[in-house]
Motif scaffolding. Structure first.
Motif, mmCIF file in Angstrom:
data_model
loop_
_atom_site.group_PDB
_atom_site.id
_atom_site.type_symbol
_atom_site.label_atom_id
_atom_site.label_comp_id
_atom_site.label_asym_id
_atom_site.label_seq_id
_atom_site.Cartn_x
_atom_site.Cartn_y
_atom_site.Cartn_z
ATOM 1 N N VAL A 292 57.506 31.752 71.767
ATOM 2 C CA VAL A 292 56.331 32.358 71.142
ATOM 3 C C VAL A 292 56.181 31.756 69.745
ATOM 4 O O VAL A 292 57.165 31.336 69.133
ATOM 5 N N THR A 293 54.953 31.664 69.246
ATOM 6 C CA THR A 293 54.722 31.060 67.933
ATOM 7 C C THR A 293 55.443 31.830 66.833
ATOM 8 O O THR A 293 55.410 33.062 66.791
ATOM 9 N N ASP A 294 56.094 31.118 65.968
ATOM 10 C CA ASP A 294 56.752 31.649 64.779
ATOM 11 C C ASP A 294 55.812 32.654 64.084
ATOM 12 O O ASP A 294 54.679 32.318 63.744
ATOM 13 N N PRO A 295 56.264 33.908 63.883
ATOM 14 C CA PRO A 295 55.374 34.941 63.336
ATOM 15 C C PRO A 295 54.959 34.706 61.884
ATOM 16 O O PRO A 295 54.078 35.387 61.357
ATOM 17 N N VAL A 296 55.586 33.722 61.229
ATOM 18 C CA VAL A 296 55.264 33.411 59.834
ATOM 19 C C VAL A 296 54.089 32.425 59.731
ATOM 20 O O VAL A 296 53.398 32.366 58.720
ATOM 21 N N VAL A 297 53.856 31.667 60.791
ATOM 22 C CA VAL A 297 52.917 30.540 60.727
ATOM 23 C C VAL A 297 51.504 30.964 60.317
ATOM 24 O O VAL A 297 50.913 30.373 59.407
ATOM 25 N N LEU A 298 50.961 31.973 60.966
ATOM 26 C CA LEU A 298 49.587 32.371 60.657
ATOM 27 C C LEU A 298 49.452 33.051 59.293
ATOM 28 O O LEU A 298 48.577 32.691 58.501
ATOM 29 N N PRO A 299 50.331 34.032 58.968
ATOM 30 C CA PRO A 299 50.239 34.624 57.626
ATOM 31 C C PRO A 299 50.396 33.596 56.506
ATOM 32 O O PRO A 299 49.746 33.696 55.475
ATOM 33 N N LYS A 300 51.251 32.590 56.732
ATOM 34 C CA LYS A 300 51.450 31.529 55.730
ATOM 35 C C LYS A 300 50.180 30.719 55.542
ATOM 36 O O LYS A 300 49.844 30.304 54.418
ATOM 37 N N ALA A 301 49.468 30.487 56.652
ATOM 38 C CA ALA A 301 48.246 29.679 56.605
ATOM 39 C C ALA A 301 47.092 30.418 55.934
ATOM 40 O O ALA A 301 46.204 29.793 55.355
ATOM 41 N N ILE A 302 47.098 31.748 56.019
ATOM 42 C CA ILE A 302 46.006 32.543 55.442
ATOM 43 C C ILE A 302 46.407 32.920 54.018
ATOM 44 O O ILE A 302 47.196 33.831 53.796
ATOM 45 N N LYS A 303 45.886 32.167 53.056
ATOM 46 C CA LYS A 303 46.292 32.347 51.661
ATOM 47 C C LYS A 303 45.750 33.667 51.112
ATOM 48 O O LYS A 303 44.566 33.981 51.292
ATOM 49 N N ASN A 304 46.620 34.409 50.406
ATOM 50 C CA ASN A 304 46.158 35.642 49.770
ATOM 51 C C ASN A 304 45.393 35.310 48.482
ATOM 52 O O ASN A 304 45.315 34.148 48.068
ATOM 53 N N ARG A 305 44.836 36.322 47.841
ATOM 54 C CA ARG A 305 43.979 36.084 46.665
ATOM 55 C C ARG A 305 44.731 35.376 45.537
ATOM 56 O O ARG A 305 44.171 34.523 44.839
ATOM 57 N N VAL A 306 45.989 35.736 45.358
ATOM 58 C CA VAL A 306 46.795 35.105 44.303
ATOM 59 C C VAL A 306 46.995 33.619 44.608
ATOM 60 O O VAL A 306 46.853 32.764 43.725
ATOM 61 N N GLU A 307 47.316 33.316 45.857
ATOM 62 C CA GLU A 307 47.495 31.908 46.250
ATOM 63 C C GLU A 307 46.187 31.132 46.119
ATOM 64 O O GLU A 307 46.183 29.972 45.689
ATOM 65 N N GLN A 308 45.071 31.757 46.493
ATOM 66 C CA GLN A 308 43.763 31.094 46.363
ATOM 67 C C GLN A 308 43.458 30.788 44.896
ATOM 68 O O GLN A 308 43.021 29.687 44.555
ATOM 69 N N ALA A 309 43.684 31.774 44.028
ATOM 70 C CA ALA A 309 43.410 31.582 42.596
ATOM 71 C C ALA A 309 44.330 30.503 42.024
ATOM 72 O O ALA A 309 43.895 29.652 41.224
#
Length: 599
Positions: free
Chosen positions: A291-308
């Protein structure tokens, strides 16, 4: 006998000693990384090939090297055709080639710590047709003959502050535990280095250009985790950061840790975990669920702090790029600039920001015909001068604590005006770049569905390019990050079916390459964002462009641009000017003003 011939000869003798009729050598490490530490550069040591993707097969009487379209020219420059036959992927594969060339009844070795289980099954099936077998080796025979092989890095692993991560490691582990419980798993094996780094908010210096630490994690359903890392890499700072819910073990006890999962149901990602991990779990009596590593998608979706943080990194990086492009404009027409000196000057401009941690990949500094080598890597042997009246392509990026950058610009080195054909090709690439930048698409759209937006103006002239249009990008992590991609949905490429979601960062990089003459690529990074459309039926997305640096105005054939194209380019340059001007002065600022003037 020259160096690479002697190494191939030594390997063949070792294979005979080990009772093997052949062996497969990938560019890979125990974490299926794209870029690997010096100790894992077995393919380059053996063949001379310096690209980031490729595989070799050595048999007693023949040898082959397999690369994709990005490396068609490079492999011929770096690898001796008298010793190795060149094989193109996806037209062929290691499995297909061995199915034709392995001796009947042969024993072909592979290192189960460097390949996926799916790869081993496919190659094993192909060898079955020749009554041959694929067997895992206990000791990699390349390591046995590589006398001065570097040791894996022992650089310390360091905490990555919440002010940059935007979410604590405790919250991330809790989210993974929730996923494990919801799906009935007892644990997940996290073996991709960037997944480990993201999950625990740690970074390292073990792989050039990617700030990761060689380690594995077993994430447990109770929210705790087991980290397997060389003891020399663990500092008091790291121990305090990890807290008591993360148990730390030596990296070489990882197999023992897997054995401890006996009787448990364990999630393992077949794309990111090597075959040896599956073998160890199977031998331990654990149930390994692919099954896909459960970290992969959350890591790809940058939170507001990462976006800034990314926007801040891009503004800083863009000013360094502008200073560099001004320098090229002044110095290159004199004929004294080389690909190497240009790459060094660009790195210096980035370093002068005071915030650069590393490059995000080796700078692709391609003058004239070298620009047509898609993933060209400049060296002392290949470095060309940027000749007057030629095309220069530079693809580069920086690693900053607040973001990872990746930008390509193509410029004309004067003094004469560029030829009509170069302007035509550049403008078609630009039109594709703009079409993708302006795309609006419904929720559920995959990157493969947008790929032709960027190719259409090249296609209409009977032209194309042999690489993907966009890759995901990490947050002070890997410059190539899954699962999202923008590429043709062919050749079994991972990620092209992944839907694009708000918060994902991708590159937008169409190109055109005329072998033996020049290359063109225009690359910005973009962020998937929601689009509010009056009367929209459902959720729609578009892209925010994140990269700011001038696009060569003198290479644009304005007659080929639509009104919308021209509007986008002039608005983009106005924004470039607004973001970068406060960081520049004097001649550099004057150059920027001219480079961003409306067309």
């Amino acid at each position: 006998m020259h160096t690479h011939e002697a190494r191939l000869d030594a390997l063949r003798k070792q294979l005979a000693k080990d009772g093997l009729d052949g062996f497969v050598i990938p560019i890979s490490d125990e974490h299926m990384s794209e870029y690997v530490g010096a100790y894992a550069q077995r393919l380059e040591w053996l063949t001379g090939f310096g690209g980031s993707a490729g595989t070799a097969v050595v048999l007693a009487d023949q040898a082959a090297i397999f690369v994709d379209g990005r490396y068609t020219l490079q492999v011929r420059d770096q690898v001796d055709g008298a010793l190795w036959s060149y094989q193109s992927v996806p037209q062929t594969s290691v499995a297909a080639w061995l199915g034709e060339h392995a001796p009947m009844g042969a024993t072909i070795g592979y290192d189960a710590w460097l390949h996926s289980e799916g790869w081993a099954e496919a190659v094993g099936a192909a060898l079955d047709r020749r009554d041959a077998a694929l067997v895992p080796v206990k000791v990699n025979p390349v390591d046995a003959v590589w006398s001065d092989q570097p040791a894996p890095s022992l650089a310390p692993a360091v905490p990555h502050a919440d002010e940059h991560a935007g979410q604590s490691a405790h919250e991330k582990r809790a989210a993974v535990a929730e996923w494990l419980n919801a799906n009935g798993y007892d644990a997940a094996v996290i073996s991709a280095l960037d997944s480990v780094a993201w999950l625990l908010n740690i970074r390292g210096a073990d792989v050039d250009r990617t700030p990761v630490a060689l380690s594995y994690v077993i994430a447990n359903a109770d929210g705790t985790a087991d980290l397997f890392i060389a003891p020399e890499k663990v500092t008091p700072d790291l121990t305090a950061h990890l807290g008591n819910a993360v148990r730390v073990h030596p990296r070489d006890s990882f197999v023992e840790g897997l054995r401890g999962l006996s009787g448990r149901k364990v999630a393992v990602d077949p794309e990111r975990a090597v075959a040896a991990i599956f073998h160890a779990l199977h031998d331990a009596g654990a149930e390994a669920v692919a099954v896909t590593d459960p970290v992969v998608l959350p890591k790809a979706i940058k939170n507001r702090v990462e976006q800034a943080g990314h926007r801040a990194a891009q503004a800083r990086d863009g000013a360094a790029i502008a200073r560099f492009l001004h320098w090229i404009d002044v110095e290159a027409p004199k004929g004294s600039v080389t690909e190497l000196s240009a790459a060094e000057r660009l790195q210096a401009f980035r370093a002068e920001t005071g915030r650069l941690r590393d490059l995000s990949f080796d700078t692709i500094s391609g003058a004239g015909p070298n620009g047509a080598v898609v993933h060209y890597r400049v060296s002392e042997e290949t470095s060309r001068a940027l000749e007057p009246n030629s095309v220069y392509l530079v693809d580069s990026g920086g690693q900053y604590l607040d973001g990872t950058t990746d930008i390509t610009r193509t410029v004309w080195v004067g003094p004469d005006a560029p030829p009509a054909q170069v302007k035509d090709r550049f403008t078609r690439v630009l039109k594709g770049h703009i079409a993708l930048a302006r795309a609006v698409f419904p929720k559920g759209t995959a990157g493969s569905q947008l790929d032709s937006f960027a190719r259409q103006f090249l296609w209409s002239a009977g032209l194309d390019y042999a690489h993907g249009t966009g890759h995901g990008v990490g947050s002070f992590l890997a410059v190539h990050e899954g699962p999202q991609r923008i590429a043709k949905a062919s050749g079994g490429q991972a990620g092209t079916g992944q839907e694009l979601l708000p918060g994902m960062i991708l590159s937008n990089e169409p190109g055109y390459y005329k072998t033996g003459e020049y290359g063109i690529r225009i690359e910005n990074l973009v962020l998937v964002e929601r689009r509010d459309i009056a009367g929209a039926e459902g959720e729609f997305y578009g892209f925010e462009t994140l990269t700011f640096a001038p696009i060569a105005r003198d290479l644009v054939d304005v007659a080929l641009l639509s009104g919308d194209d021209l509007g986008w380019l002039n608005a983009y340059h106005a924004r470039v000017r607004a973001v970068l001007a406060p960081q520049l002065s004097g001649a550099e600022l004057a150059w920027l003003e001219a480079a961003c003037a409306p067309l």
